[in-house]
Design an enzyme around this catalytic site. Structure first.
Site, PDB file in Angstrom:
ATOM      1  N   HIS A  21      24.961 -85.293 -60.870  1.00  0.00           N
ATOM      2  CA  HIS A  21      24.996 -86.459 -61.884  1.00  0.00           C
ATOM      3  C   HIS A  21      24.663 -86.603 -63.373  1.00  0.00           C
ATOM      4  O   HIS A  21      24.748 -87.508 -63.797  1.00  0.00           O
ATOM      5  CB  HIS A  21      23.664 -87.535 -61.384  1.00  0.00           C
ATOM      6  N   ASP A  51      25.704 -82.321 -55.928  1.00  0.00           N
ATOM      7  CA  ASP A  51      25.296 -82.345 -57.107  1.00  0.00           C
ATOM      8  C   ASP A  51      25.059 -81.648 -57.834  1.00  0.00           C
ATOM      9  O   ASP A  51      24.005 -81.390 -58.519  1.00  0.00           O
ATOM     10  CB  ASP A  51      23.944 -83.020 -56.326  1.00  0.00           C
ATOM     11  N   SER A 130      16.343 -83.226 -64.562  1.00  0.00           N
ATOM     12  CA  SER A 130      17.043 -83.249 -63.427  1.00  0.00           C
ATOM     13  C   SER A 130      18.180 -82.240 -63.967  1.00  0.00           C
ATOM     14  O   SER A 130      18.460 -81.694 -65.328  1.00  0.00           O
ATOM     15  CB  SER A 130      18.149 -83.933 -63.184  1.00  0.00           C
TER      16      SER A 130
END
Length: 286
Positions: A21, A51, A130
């Protein structure tokens, strides 16, 4: 589109691991190292289901800093956990915590479209973290930080590094990672939950009072629909192995092969049936 995230180099040729993402929809990737050097890179491969993504630095030099990879199977609750990244745009931030829980399923976390058993930690992980590394007390990468819950206070999640190791080689080559699926929405069933349902006069149907995985919905045009699985069926075995939780069933399917035939033992009302189901490949729109 423009976004920001973290990542870490795992090979001196300039291979970077990050979250899918973080680079989703990106047509250009700029990598800035801690020492200020800037490189251009491109996304070699991404897998939305786990992911995970791999970015390759263009014309990487031989003196790139490489993060040593650890073994996430050896991580234990209570171990130190160090999260590194750029949270909220604040460069080169380090936060310290401990491993709170292992094998926290993606459905428990609130993202049922993913297939990951997360490492849960109390090290602060915020947007911008992230894709960055979660380290142990020896500086080895044990996970990939994932800021997936905006409402998470004092809770962070990371994808175990061993999961990334299983798909990294395919992503580097630009290959698609195949994920088998059945095509059901399901949840864990216990005798207590079944009894509570059966004693409710407004229940839609009676449920066998047993341990297993109850099918809440069968998606159309899927392997489950073709195999004759119905709403309300309780799956109790897969290939003669007992299943008692939805997470266990999900892992058995994930670890099978696309096109493999699985033998399911199913309780339907007062009857027990054996159903053969052939897995298909999960796509992002499935």
């Amino acid at each position: 589109m423009r976004g920001q995230g973290s990542g870490f180099i795992i090979d001196r040729t300039g291979i970077i691991l990050t979250n899918s993402h973080v680079v989703n929809g990106a047509d250009k990737v700029t990598i800035t190292l801690k020492d200020g050097r800037t490189f251009q890179g491109h996304v070699r491969g991404a897998d939305e289901v786990t992911d995970l993504a791999v970015v390759k630095i263009d014309n990487g030099s031989s003196d790139l800093p490489v993060a040593p990879l650890g073994d996430s199977d050896r991580v234990r609750v209570g171990d130190w956990a160090i999260a590194v990244g750029n949270p909220l745009g604040l460069d080169n931030t380090v936060t310290l915590g401990i491993v709170s829980t292992l094998h926290r399923s993606s459905s428990q976390v609130g993202i049922p479209d993913k297939r990951v058993d997360f490492i849960q930690t109390d090290a602060a992980i915020n947007p911008g973290n992230s894709g960055g590394p979660l380290l142990n007390d020896r500086g080895e990468v044990i996970g990939i930080n994932t800021a997936i819950r905006a409402d998470a206070m004092g809770i962070g999640f990371a994808i175990p590094i061993n999961k990334a190791k299983t798909v990294e080689a395919q992503l580097v080559k630009g290959e698609t990672v195949a994920h088998p699926y059945l095509g059901v929405q399901m949840t864990t069933l216990t005798p207590e939950l079944a009894k509570e349902n059966n004693e409710d006069p407004n229940s839609a149907f009676l449920i066998p009072e047993t341990n297993g995985v109850i099918v809440l919905r069968v998606l159309p045009n899927t392997p489950a629909a073709t195999a004759g699985i119905r709403r309300g069926d309780v799956i109790t075995q897969v290939d003669a192995q007992a299943v008692t939780t939805a997470e266990q069933l999900q892992n058995l399917v994930e670890n099978s092969r696309v096109g493999q035939t699985l033998q399911l033992k199913v309780r339907r009302g007062n009857q027990t049936q054996q159903l053969a189901i052939r897995t298909a490949e999960l796509h992002s729109d499935s």
